[in-house]
Write a protein that holds these residues in place. Structure first.
Motif, PDB file in Angstrom:
ATOM      1  N   HIS A   1     -20.793 -22.019  19.124  1.00  0.00           N
ATOM      2  CA  HIS A   1     -21.897 -23.420  19.269  1.00  0.00           C
ATOM      3  C   HIS A   1     -21.465 -23.993  17.823  1.00  0.00           C
ATOM      4  O   HIS A   1     -21.398 -23.263  17.029  1.00  0.00           O
ATOM      5  CB  HIS A   1     -23.310 -22.902  19.322  1.00  0.00           C
ATOM      6  N   LYS A   2     -21.744 -25.237  17.883  1.00  0.00           N
ATOM      7  CA  LYS A   2     -21.268 -26.050  16.837  1.00  0.00           C
ATOM      8  C   LYS A   2     -22.100 -25.722  15.435  1.00  0.00           C
ATOM      9  O   LYS A   2     -21.829 -26.140  14.400  1.00  0.00           O
ATOM     10  CB  LYS A   2     -21.463 -27.596  17.108  1.00  0.00           C
ATOM     11  N   ASN A   3     -23.490 -25.446  15.696  1.00  0.00           N
ATOM     12  CA  ASN A   3     -24.194 -25.021  14.722  1.00  0.00           C
ATOM     13  C   ASN A   3     -25.316 -23.810  15.363  1.00  0.00           C
ATOM     14  O   ASN A   3     -25.348 -23.578  16.392  1.00  0.00           O
ATOM     15  CB  ASN A   3     -24.932 -26.100  14.137  1.00  0.00           C
ATOM     16  N   TYR A   4     -26.185 -23.648  14.310  1.00  0.00           N
ATOM     17  CA  TYR A   4     -27.350 -22.682  14.777  1.00  0.00           C
ATOM     18  C   TYR A   4     -28.341 -22.955  15.141  1.00  0.00           C
ATOM     19  O   TYR A   4     -29.448 -22.262  15.613  1.00  0.00           O
ATOM     20  CB  TYR A   4     -27.566 -21.685  13.407  1.00  0.00           C
ATOM     21  N   LYS A   5     -28.698 -24.407  15.794  1.00  0.00           N
ATOM     22  CA  LYS A   5     -29.694 -24.775  16.273  1.00  0.00           C
ATOM     23  C   LYS A   5     -30.070 -24.316  17.699  1.00  0.00           C
ATOM     24  O   LYS A   5     -29.190 -24.432  18.535  1.00  0.00           O
ATOM     25  CB  LYS A   5     -29.930 -26.306  16.448  1.00  0.00           C
ATOM     26  N   GLY A   6     -31.105 -23.558  17.952  1.00  0.00           N
ATOM     27  CA  GLY A   6     -31.391 -22.794  19.191  1.00  0.00           C
ATOM     28  C   GLY A   6     -30.770 -21.662  19.288  1.00  0.00           C
ATOM     29  O   GLY A   6     -31.064 -21.044  20.393  1.00  0.00           O
ATOM     30  N   GLY A   7     -30.369 -21.024  18.118  1.00  0.00           N
ATOM     31  CA  GLY A   7     -29.780 -19.707  18.056  1.00  0.00           C
ATOM     32  C   GLY A   7     -30.772 -18.564  18.115  1.00  0.00           C
ATOM     33  O   GLY A   7     -31.981 -18.798  17.700  1.00  0.00           O
ATOM     34  N   PRO A   8     -30.347 -17.546  18.730  1.00  0.00           N
ATOM     35  CA  PRO A   8     -31.282 -16.151  18.860  1.00  0.00           C
ATOM     36  C   PRO A   8     -31.758 -15.744  17.276  1.00  0.00           C
ATOM     37  O   PRO A   8     -31.096 -15.626  16.412  1.00  0.00           O
ATOM     38  CB  PRO A   8     -30.620 -15.282  19.467  1.00  0.00           C
ATOM     39  N   ALA A   9     -32.849 -15.182  17.045  1.00  0.00           N
ATOM     40  CA  ALA A   9     -33.276 -14.754  15.769  1.00  0.00           C
ATOM     41  C   ALA A   9     -33.511 -13.057  15.882  1.00  0.00           C
ATOM     42  O   ALA A   9     -34.061 -12.618  14.626  1.00  0.00           O
ATOM     43  CB  ALA A   9     -34.909 -15.365  15.425  1.00  0.00           C
ATOM     44  N   ASP A  10     -32.995 -12.466  16.849  1.00  0.00           N
ATOM     45  CA  ASP A  10     -33.189 -11.136  16.921  1.00  0.00           C
ATOM     46  C   ASP A  10     -32.046 -10.462  16.705  1.00  0.00           C
ATOM     47  O   ASP A  10     -31.594  -9.188  16.998  1.00  0.00           O
ATOM     48  CB  ASP A  10     -33.897 -10.643  18.230  1.00  0.00           C
ATOM     49  N   GLY A  11     -30.922 -11.150  16.508  1.00  0.00           N
ATOM     50  CA  GLY A  11     -29.211 -10.513  16.229  1.00  0.00           C
ATOM     51  C   GLY A  11     -28.713 -10.260  17.531  1.00  0.00           C
ATOM     52  O   GLY A  11     -27.535  -9.834  17.318  1.00  0.00           O
ATOM     53  N   ALA A  12     -29.207 -10.750  18.770  1.00  0.00           N
ATOM     54  CA  ALA A  12     -28.452 -10.556  19.879  1.00  0.00           C
ATOM     55  C   ALA A  12     -27.352 -11.674  19.915  1.00  0.00           C
ATOM     56  O   ALA A  12     -27.052 -12.486  19.283  1.00  0.00           O
ATOM     57  CB  ALA A  12     -29.485 -10.686  21.042  1.00  0.00           C
ATOM     58  N   ALA A  13     -26.422 -11.259  20.944  1.00  0.00           N
ATOM     59  CA  ALA A  13     -25.267 -12.175  21.182  1.00  0.00           C
ATOM     60  C   ALA A  13     -25.778 -13.641  21.802  1.00  0.00           C
ATOM     61  O   ALA A  13     -26.550 -13.565  22.735  1.00  0.00           O
ATOM     62  CB  ALA A  13     -24.172 -11.758  22.090  1.00  0.00           C
ATOM     63  N   TRP A  14     -25.188 -14.676  21.278  1.00  0.00           N
ATOM     64  CA  TRP A  14     -25.907 -15.947  21.928  1.00  0.00           C
ATOM     65  C   TRP A  14     -24.617 -16.317  22.699  1.00  0.00           C
ATOM     66  O   TRP A  14     -23.436 -16.887  22.538  1.00  0.00           O
ATOM     67  CB  TRP A  14     -25.676 -17.016  20.696  1.00  0.00           C
ATOM     68  N   LEU A  15     -24.658 -16.350  24.056  1.00  0.00           N
ATOM     69  CA  LEU A  15     -23.823 -16.423  25.070  1.00  0.00           C
ATOM     70  C   LEU A  15     -23.764 -17.755  25.824  1.00  0.00           C
ATOM     71  O   LEU A  15     -24.861 -18.179  25.864  1.00  0.00           O
ATOM     72  CB  LEU A  15     -23.431 -15.271  26.042  1.00  0.00           C
ATOM     73  N   GLU A  16     -22.957 -18.356  26.503  1.00  0.00           N
ATOM     74  CA  GLU A  16     -23.027 -19.592  27.099  1.00  0.00           C
ATOM     75  C   GLU A  16     -21.986 -19.450  28.417  1.00  0.00           C
ATOM     76  O   GLU A  16     -20.877 -19.131  28.125  1.00  0.00           O
ATOM     77  CB  GLU A  16     -22.602 -20.706  26.455  1.00  0.00           C
ATOM     78  N   GLU A  17     -22.546 -19.530  29.632  1.00  0.00           N
ATOM     79  CA  GLU A  17     -22.141 -19.100  30.886  1.00  0.00           C
ATOM     80  C   GLU A  17     -20.565 -20.361  31.151  1.00  0.00           C
ATOM     81  O   GLU A  17     -21.026 -21.339  31.093  1.00  0.00           O
ATOM     82  CB  GLU A  17     -22.910 -19.041  32.040  1.00  0.00           C
ATOM     83  N   GLY A  18     -19.714 -19.816  31.219  1.00  0.00           N
ATOM     84  CA  GLY A  18     -18.560 -20.545  31.700  1.00  0.00           C
ATOM     85  C   GLY A  18     -17.833 -21.210  30.397  1.00  0.00           C
ATOM     86  O   GLY A  18     -16.769 -21.721  30.775  1.00  0.00           O
ATOM     87  N   SER A  19     -18.176 -20.766  29.403  1.00  0.00           N
ATOM     88  CA  SER A  19     -17.547 -20.871  28.259  1.00  0.00           C
ATOM     89  C   SER A  19     -16.412 -19.998  27.760  1.00  0.00           C
ATOM     90  O   SER A  19     -16.602 -18.935  27.754  1.00  0.00           O
ATOM     91  CB  SER A  19     -18.398 -21.257  27.075  1.00  0.00           C
ATOM     92  N   TYR A  20     -15.312 -20.369  27.270  1.00  0.00           N
ATOM     93  CA  TYR A  20     -14.301 -19.745  26.892  1.00  0.00           C
ATOM     94  C   TYR A  20     -14.008 -19.623  25.432  1.00  0.00           C
ATOM     95  O   TYR A  20     -13.030 -18.828  24.661  1.00  0.00           O
ATOM     96  CB  TYR A  20     -12.833 -19.731  27.638  1.00  0.00           C
ATOM     97  N   ALA A  21     -14.652 -20.598  24.535  1.00  0.00           N
ATOM     98  CA  ALA A  21     -14.648 -20.323  23.230  1.00  0.00           C
ATOM     99  C   ALA A  21     -15.579 -19.466  22.672  1.00  0.00           C
ATOM    100  O   ALA A  21     -16.569 -19.233  22.869  1.00  0.00           O
ATOM    101  CB  ALA A  21     -15.133 -21.770  22.774  1.00  0.00           C
ATOM    102  N   ARG A  22     -14.922 -18.614  21.731  1.00  0.00           N
ATOM    103  CA  ARG A  22     -15.606 -17.421  21.199  1.00  0.00           C
ATOM    104  C   ARG A  22     -15.425 -17.511  19.621  1.00  0.00           C
ATOM    105  O   ARG A  22     -14.501 -18.291  19.087  1.00  0.00           O
ATOM    106  CB  ARG A  22     -14.631 -16.399  21.478  1.00  0.00           C
ATOM    107  N   VAL A  23     -16.578 -16.920  18.937  1.00  0.00           N
ATOM    108  CA  VAL A  23     -16.345 -17.199  17.594  1.00  0.00           C
ATOM    109  C   VAL A  23     -15.416 -16.013  16.994  1.00  0.00           C
ATOM    110  O   VAL A  23     -15.256 -15.070  17.142  1.00  0.00           O
ATOM    111  CB  VAL A  23     -17.783 -16.853  17.039  1.00  0.00           C
ATOM    112  N   ILE A  24     -14.782 -16.646  15.732  1.00  0.00           N
ATOM    113  CA  ILE A  24     -14.010 -15.755  14.987  1.00  0.00           C
ATOM    114  C   ILE A  24     -14.478 -15.800  13.398  1.00  0.00           C
ATOM    115  O   ILE A  24     -15.035 -16.520  13.063  1.00  0.00           O
ATOM    116  CB  ILE A  24     -12.557 -16.420  15.084  1.00  0.00           C
ATOM    117  N   ARG A  25     -14.392 -14.550  13.102  1.00  0.00           N
ATOM    118  CA  ARG A  25     -15.166 -14.264  11.719  1.00  0.00           C
ATOM    119  C   ARG A  25     -14.213 -13.797  10.558  1.00  0.00           C
ATOM    120  O   ARG A  25     -13.072 -13.132  11.023  1.00  0.00           O
ATOM    121  CB  ARG A  25     -16.222 -13.348  11.625  1.00  0.00           C
ATOM    122  N   SER A  26     -14.384 -13.962   9.345  1.00  0.00           N
ATOM    123  CA  SER A  26     -13.437 -13.176   8.311  1.00  0.00           C
ATOM    124  C   SER A  26     -12.462 -13.860   7.941  1.00  0.00           C
ATOM    125  O   SER A  26     -11.831 -13.529   6.613  1.00  0.00           O
ATOM    126  CB  SER A  26     -12.907 -11.655   8.744  1.00  0.00           C
TER     127      SER A  26
END
Length: 488
Positions: A428-453
């Motif tokens: 997601h392009k930013n954290y607006k509307g992101g979960p606050a409990d540490g769960a994975a933020w998923l979007e059905e039908g999207s193949y773009a995944r987050v890369i870290r580090s």
């Protein structure tokens, strides 16, 4: 006799009786009204004098065509015989007929075909010879068949007799010999035993080696001055004897089973839960927000080449790993990582997964709020990235081996630099509307995944704890790897 032979016989040369005087008499036929010449002879019955008259006779023609019984050799038709009753003495005819052999009547009916007959002596003799040869051949075949039948019966009787004698021999000679042999081999005093005891004693004869061993102890039982037995047979002793068994055949060497691949499970570090401010300097890292994290466990290092090979050996992962076993596995897609986690869960009975984006950042900060867990500026020896340590690591095709830099306060290595690491969230392009409990933020039908580090080929800015990037989860990349997580 064929039809032609019959006609030849009618026109045969003069025989002895033909030399006798013959009386020719013209007789009118009561049926057809013709007047024909009839031969009257004391040696034979009345008959047609001319063959042409006989052939033209209607009665003869009827018999010839098969409408009536009889044949060509009918000597006289019925109508002519009635005409001759007053002129011919039938008694003389019968007396003459007794001296004349009756003509041979063919078994098959002749066909009503008129054909010229050659009355030459050669044709007559040839037909007679053929009949004789046919009769001789038929007699020879009947004789041969009779002899063959007699020979077959003789062979059958001989075979049955041989089988009976063989059965009698086997039952009356070989079986008694076997009983005598078993009685001879039985120990003295037990020859009259029966039942299970007898069956236990009727064992196979001792081997030659056993006889030699028992013969060596025989002199102790022989009285001085007595003569040894005439035969070489040595009766078994009642005492227990040493049985020398032949050496057992060595079993064929079995191929050593291939060792099962060693299961290499990544080292895990338990992370206590807590709350932290998630976010950073870049627009995609805004807005900063508070997130609560539950306790979980995270891999001490990214998954290594050696750990990936265990999955490859189990035919659960593609063989894409390259380099030494102590280096992070690279060129892994998001889907490849999911295949490894599914295999590891089955192999260990535990549930493994990718960390969420919030869990990864919480673990990378190590409880700190600065850009890096050690502060806001890059320091040599703290991260494996391009220009971070003044070395040329970024120019190599393989990342540095695990443990090349210091661990953070949670005991985790390479949480900045090393290899880019897949997490569970969709991009997601930013954290607006992101979960606050540490769960994975998923979007059905999207193949773009987050890369870290970041990776060893990226600069210091990519090694920050809050830095994030994205990539298509279906595609492999030479700088991307992952680490595993699990919940208690």
């Amino acid at each position: 006799m064929s039809e032609s032979s019959a006609l030849q016989w009618l026109r045969a040369p003069r025989l002895a009786e033909d030399t006798l005087p013959v009386d020719s008499h013209a007789v009118a036929c009561r049926r057809c009204g013709r007047t024909v010449q009839v031969s009257l002879s004391p040696m034979r019955p009345p008959s047609f004098l001319s063959v042409e008259d006989q052939v033209e006779c209607p009665e003869v023609q009827e018999r010839w065509s098969g409408t009536s019984e009889g044949g060509l050799l009918l000597m006289m038709c019925g109508a002519l015989e009635q005409s001759l009753e007053g002129d011919w003495d039938t008694g003389d005819v019968d007396a003459a007929a007794r001296h004349e052999p009756p003509p041979i009547i063919p078994s098959a009916r002749p066909r009503a075909v008129r054909q010229a007959v050659d009355p030459s002596p050669e044709r007559w003799e040839d037909g007679d010879d053929d009949d004789g040869e046919e009769a001789a051949a038929a007699g020879w075949w009947r004789s041969l068949l009779a002899r063959s039948a007699g020979l077959s019966k003789t062979l059958v009787r001989a075979t049955i007799g041989f089988l009976v004698v063989s059965i009698v021999f086997l039952g009356g000679v070989l079986l008694p010999l076997r009983e005598i042999k078993l009685l001879i081999q039985s120990p003295p005093g037990l020859m009259g035993s029966s039942g299970p005891q007898r069956e236990a004693l009727t064992v196979a004869p001792p081997s030659p080696r056993r006889v030699l061993l028992e013969s060596a102890t025989a002199p102790s039982d022989v009285q001085p001055g007595s003569r040894p037995p005439a035969s070489g047979f040595v009766a078994p002793r009642q005492v227990a004897s040493v049985e020398v068994a032949p050496p057992a055949a060595e079993p064929a060497p079995r191929a050593a089973p291939e060792p099962e691949p060693k299961l290499r499970v990544p080292d895990m570090v338990a992370i206590a839960g807590g709350t932290f401010a998630m976010g950073g300097d870049d627009d995609s890292e805004q807005p900063a927000h508070q997130v609560s994290i539950r306790p979980f466990s995270l891999g001490k290092h990214p998954v290594t080449v050696g750990e990936w090979k265990s999955c490859v050996a189990a035919a659960a992962c593609p063989d894409i790993a390259a380099g030494a076993d102590d280096r992070p596995v690279i060129n892994v897609s998001y889907e490849d990582a999911q295949a490894y986690l599914a295999w590891l869960s089955r192999a260990t009975g535990r549930t493994f997964r990718l960390p969420t984006e919030a869990e990864w950042e919480y673990a990378a900060r190590g409880g700190q709020r600065t850009r890096y867990w050690w502060g806001d500026r890059m320091r040599p020896g703290m991260a494996s990235c391009k220009g971070c340590n003044g070395s040329s690591d970024a120019d190599t095709d393989q990342p540095p081996k695990i443990g090349s830099v210091q661990a953070n306060p949670f005991g985790l290595f390479d949480m900045g630099g090393g290899v880019g690491q897949w997490v569970a969230d969709n991009w997601h392009k930013n954290y607006k509307g992101g979960p606050a409990d540490g769960a994975a933020w998923l979007e059905e039908g999207s193949y773009a995944r987050v890369i870290r580090s970041g990776s060893w080929k990226n600069g210091p800015a990519e090694a920050r704890a809050g830095s994030r990037d994205r990539y298509d989860g279906r595609i492999r990349h030479p700088t991307l790897g992952f680490r595993v997580a699990s919940s208690p």
